[in-house]
Design a protein around this motif. Structure first.
Motif: not given
Length: 307
Positions: A100, A104, A108
């Protein structure tokens, strides 16, 4: 009472130690890399991953696709395949699951690049620069983020000024990002940590800008968020007469450069003169001139003639 250790036991222990050291060294030498493959198919992602390692090297690599907003992580490893009576090492890839935190961080990264485009666009409008945001993939696999027309001659009237002056490159970079580089650097560092990357640059993920200068010259550049300046893409600098501008002394040797006016010839002379070239006198009696640079007994000479 002491136990007697046999020579065989000593040899076994020695080999176990050697194997352990080599195994640790192999693991320690591996690190995660990142590359890009824009508008690619799955097989192209795999090929891009393999290209990050030598034939006998293995490791993990992220492959980023900005137009498709995709990202994957591969394990590149060596498999021994039977070929006749011998075995040959073959590079293979294995798709790895993403945590995860990694997913992420990669999302980003997409937002970081989009913010970089937007920030430069806003800054350019404020400072009378023009940005064309349309992106496309180039034959070499890089994707253009935009074109910046430099209208303010305070920074660089011609591309030669830009190439030979580090301060100009850094000043333009600061102007385009309008003092927001610290924000981007901190975001890059956070991405590095989350993805366990040894290094990161805009060049690594194959993104660039085109800078166009008042004299008609142009060059492809990478915004360098660490050094806070522009890095020039090799073999992409063109002057107003579409000559490929050499970036090193060695690149100039053997080159033939055509100029549509003596003034443009002078700009070139001044540029190569920084490398201790001996330049023949500019021919002023003709509209179009040609310059050929050669090695004359260890001395580099650029001779000019009419066309």
């Amino acid at each position: 009472m002491f136990k007697v250790i046999s020579k065989a036991s000593i040899l076994v222990c020695f080999f176990i130690f050697v194997i352990s050291v080599f195994s640790w060294g192999a693991q320690a030498s591996e690190y995660t890399k990142m590359t890009a493959c824009h508008d690619c198919e799955d097989y192209q992602y795999k090929l891009a991953a393999k290209q990050q390692f030598s034939e006998n090297q293995s490791g993990n690599v992220y492959v980023i696709d900005f137009p498709s907003q995709k990202y994957v992580k591969y394990r590149v490893y060596i498999d021994w395949v039977d070929v006749g009576e011998k075995q040959t090492p073959v590079q293979k890839t294995k798709l790895l699951p993403l945590s995860d935190a990694q997913s992420t961080a990669l999302q980003d990264l997409f937002r970081l690049v989009e913010a970089l485009k937007n920030e430069m666009s806003v800054s350019n409008e404020d400072y009378s620069f023009i940005v064309q945001s349309k992106s496309f993939a180039t034959p070499e696999g890089f994707m253009k983020l935009g074109t910046i027309d430099i209208l303010d001659s305070i920074y660089a009237e011609n591309i030669y000024d830009f190439l030979r002056t580090l301060k100009i490159r850094n000043d333009l970079f600061q102007l385009h990002l309008a003092g927001t580089t610290n924000k981007f650097v901190s975001e890059v560092n956070a991405t590095l940590n989350a993805l366990d990357l040894a290094s990161f640059s805009i060049e690594t993920i194959k993104l660039y800008y085109v800078l166009k200068f008042p004299d008609g010259g142009a060059v492809k550049v990478f915004p360098n968020l660490i050094s806070e300046g522009y890095d020039v893409m090799s073999d992409t600098a063109r002057d107003a007469d579409n000559n490929t501008i050499p970036l090193t002394k060695q690149e100039a040797i053997g080159g033939r450069f055509i100029f549509s006016s003596p003034n443009r010839q002078v700009l070139f002379n001044n540029y190569v003169g920084a490398w201790s070239f001996r330049v023949a006198e500019v021919v002023k009696s003709c509209a179009t001139v040609a310059t050929i640079c050669s090695d004359a007994g260890g001395e580099i000479v650029c001779r000019t003639s009419c066309l």
